[in-house]
Structures are given as structure tokens and as C-alpha cells.
Design a protein around this motif. Sequence first.
Motif, short mmCIF file in Angstrom:
data_model
loop_
_atom_site.label_atom_id
_atom_site.label_comp_id
_atom_site.label_asym_id
_atom_site.label_seq_id
_atom_site.Cartn_x
_atom_site.Cartn_y
_atom_site.Cartn_z
N HIS A 278 0.84 -1.19 0.00
CA HIS A 278 0.00 0.00 0.00
C HIS A 278 0.88 1.24 0.00
O HIS A 278 2.06 1.21 0.37
N PHE A 279 0.29 2.36 -0.41
CA PHE A 279 0.98 3.64 -0.40
C PHE A 279 0.82 4.30 0.96
O PHE A 279 -0.07 3.95 1.74
N ASN A 280 1.66 5.28 1.24
CA ASN A 280 1.60 5.96 2.54
C ASN A 280 0.43 6.95 2.62
O ASN A 280 0.10 7.42 3.71
N ASP A 281 -0.20 7.24 1.50
CA ASP A 281 -1.39 8.10 1.49
C ASP A 281 -2.21 7.74 0.27
O ASP A 281 -1.69 7.25 -0.73
N ASN A 282 -3.52 8.00 0.35
CA ASN A 282 -4.41 7.72 -0.77
C ASN A 282 -5.76 8.37 -0.51
O ASN A 282 -6.09 8.71 0.62
N GLY A 283 -6.54 8.54 -1.57
CA GLY A 283 -7.85 9.15 -1.43
C GLY A 283 -7.77 10.64 -1.14
O GLY A 283 -8.61 11.19 -0.43
N PHE A 284 -6.79 11.33 -1.71
CA PHE A 284 -6.51 12.72 -1.37
C PHE A 284 -6.98 13.69 -2.46
O PHE A 284 -7.31 13.29 -3.58
N LEU A 285 -7.01 14.97 -2.10
CA LEU A 285 -7.28 16.04 -3.05
C LEU A 285 -5.96 16.45 -3.69
O LEU A 285 -5.02 16.83 -2.99
N LEU A 286 -5.88 16.38 -5.02
CA LEU A 286 -4.66 16.72 -5.75
C LEU A 286 -4.87 18.05 -6.46
O LEU A 286 -5.88 18.25 -7.14
N LEU A 287 -3.90 18.97 -6.28
CA LEU A 287 -4.02 20.30 -6.86
C LEU A 287 -2.92 20.53 -7.91
O LEU A 287 -1.81 19.99 -7.78
N PRO A 288 -3.20 21.34 -8.93
CA PRO A 288 -2.17 21.68 -9.93
C PRO A 288 -0.99 22.38 -9.27
O PRO A 288 -1.15 23.11 -8.29
N HIS A 289 0.19 22.14 -9.80
CA HIS A 289 1.43 22.76 -9.33
C HIS A 289 1.80 22.33 -7.91
O HIS A 289 2.67 22.93 -7.29
N GLU A 290 1.12 21.30 -7.39
CA GLU A 290 1.45 20.76 -6.08
C GLU A 290 1.57 19.24 -6.18
O GLU A 290 0.76 18.50 -5.63
N PRO A 291 2.60 18.76 -6.91
CA PRO A 291 2.76 17.30 -7.05
C PRO A 291 2.94 16.64 -5.70
O PRO A 291 3.49 17.22 -4.77
N LYS A 292 2.47 15.42 -5.61
CA LYS A 292 2.52 14.68 -4.35
C LYS A 292 3.36 13.43 -4.54
O LYS A 292 3.10 12.63 -5.45
N GLN A 293 4.37 13.27 -3.70
CA GLN A 293 5.21 12.07 -3.79
C GLN A 293 4.75 11.05 -2.75
O GLN A 293 4.71 11.33 -1.56
N LEU A 294 4.40 9.88 -3.22
CA LEU A 294 3.96 8.78 -2.36
C LEU A 294 5.06 7.73 -2.28
O LEU A 294 5.83 7.54 -3.22
N THR A 295 5.12 7.06 -1.15
CA THR A 295 6.02 5.91 -1.02
C THR A 295 5.18 4.65 -0.98
O THR A 295 4.06 4.65 -0.46
N PHE A 296 5.73 3.57 -1.51
CA PHE A 296 5.01 2.31 -1.59
C PHE A 296 5.67 1.27 -0.70
O PHE A 296 6.87 1.00 -0.82
N ASP A 297 4.90 0.71 0.22
CA ASP A 297 5.37 -0.36 1.10
C ASP A 297 4.94 -1.69 0.50
O ASP A 297 3.75 -2.02 0.49
#
Length: 324
Positions: A278-297
Motif C-alpha cells: 500500500h501507499f503511505n497516502d491515498n484518497g486525497f485532493l490533488l491540486l495543480p502545481h502541487e505534485p505529491k510524492q507517495l512511497t510504496f510499502d
Amino acid sequence: RQSWPRGQEVLLGQLRLHFDMPSSENQMEAYKDLTYLSQVVHAHCLMLSSSHFRLQRGSTAGTMGLMYWSLNNQWQGQSDAAIDYTGRWKLLLHATSRFYAPILLTLHAASDTPSSNISLTAGIINDTPATGSATVSLTLRSWATGMALRSWNSTGDLPAYSSHNFSKANASHYLSGHTPSSVFLTATVTFAVDMNTGLAAETLLQSGENARRVSEAVAAAESAQAHHFFTKMKVADLVDPQIKLVVGRDSTHGLTVTVSCVAPAPYVFIDPGQLKGHFNDNGFLLLPHEPKQLTFDPQGEIVTPEKLQAHVTVRSPYGTTHKR
């Protein structure tokens, strides 16, 4: 798994109330989208209820949240558990990590009577031993671009182990003349710890430990975010977010996925497919110009960036009804 005779009817009715139903001609893909939307509703409902009860910490009710049934599944099937039978996290567990964070920021809507106007209240729960002042920043954004249209700030005291409503206004005040379907609100908080008051007396430790706890409280506030959608998702003026994924690996975080978009995307689910991790976060609000880096366990499974790239897919409300 549906144990109530009318359960499927109620579940689908709730989905249709808030979302357009999946449009894929591929029955398996439509089923996956339907399962995803059911998880979105499930996580959102428990987030609202738990946040409400956490906010009552400072009231005569004295509640601090809720417990839900159940944590995990023991056998294969769709259910209300937060972890499926393989150990993979559903959206509810990701939401739980947010609505039980040490510092929780909420935007909740309510009306005194069925006929009265809806008001929006920004509230904060501080379950850390740090005392200080907090500044809540509200931003009105466009669904078309994510651009900030207006902003408001509200500052107040935030004692240790407390809940506090920081601001309350009619929803029309925040809409600022925009149509409800074209905009949404986001909220962030900054926490300035009072170094004279410091930590609650019963938690005073060695200076190094005190500094660590203060640092943790400030970090918890920095990660606290909230949002409010003025309409149901099926009415909101969503545009194609054009979500992109870049899979990689680094020595610090291991397997990573960087998620970006060109237009706001609510409830983004990075689906690991058949992988057990699973990823460290999910089901989130994603905004332009604010990329989100997730880690995968990977949960002990051998997963390379190439394997992760082959399995991972993106789901969002826009994507369930606009299949390419």
C-alpha cells in the motif's frame, strides 16, 4: 459481502446521490470503479462523524472520536472493513490516519434549521501537549484551474489537549458571488508554540525531549489540511485533471510514485492493483502545481519500479465517467 437484504439498494442509492455512476463498457472496469466510489463514500462518512466527535472534546459531551467496525477482513469479499483480506489498505484506513492525526483541521457545514442558510465552521483539535497560537488560512479555488480566487485568515489560541472552533460564516460569504459548482475551499493551519508556556505541565521532561515534542506538534499542524466542496461531485464542474504518475526508487524512501495534475482532482486513488502493498497516502485532493510524492510499502513482496508501473492505475470521480 452484503448481509442486509436492502443493503445493495441503499449503497447504490447513496452513490447515485453524490456521484455519476461508472460509464465504462468493460464490466470488470466498471465494477472496480463502483468499488472505488463505495470506498470514497465510506471513508468520507466516517471522516465526518469522527471529526464531529473529536471536536466535542472541549464541550460538555467530552467525546474524542469514535470506533468503527471493522478493521480487517478475514475472507475474500467486499465489506465495510478498512483492510481487505490480503492486508491491502482501503481508502478508509488512509482517511483514519488523517482524521486521527494529533492535530486535526476540519471544515464542517451545518444549519440551525432545515430552512436556514448553511454556515461553515473551521475547527481545530489539538491532541498534543503543546500550547500556542494557530492561524487557519481558507482559500477559495476554481474547479477549472485550481487557482486561488480569495483567501481568509483567522488566528486564535490553541491550548494543549483542546478543541476549538476558529471561524464561522455563511457559505455565501465564502462563495463570494461564484456559483457553488464552480469552486471549492481548502484550508491549512500554522501553529506557533508559546515557548513561555511550552508544554502541558504533566508532560514536562528533559529539555531535549520537550524540544522533540514541540517539533512534532508543529509538524503535525503543517500536515493538517481540510477542504469543503459546496456541491455533490456529480454537480461540481470537474474538468479532466490529466493525472500523471512517475514511478521511481530512491535510497531514502524506496519505491516512490510522484502524482501530478493540470486541474483539481478530488478523492484521487492510486490503485496498486494485484500488489499486496500500500501507499503511505491515498484518497486525497490533488491540486495543480502541487505534485505529491507517495512511497510504496511492498509488504515483503519483491516489487521493482517496472512491476509497480505495470500494476498501478489511477482512479478519480472524473475518470469513472470519462474513460479513454
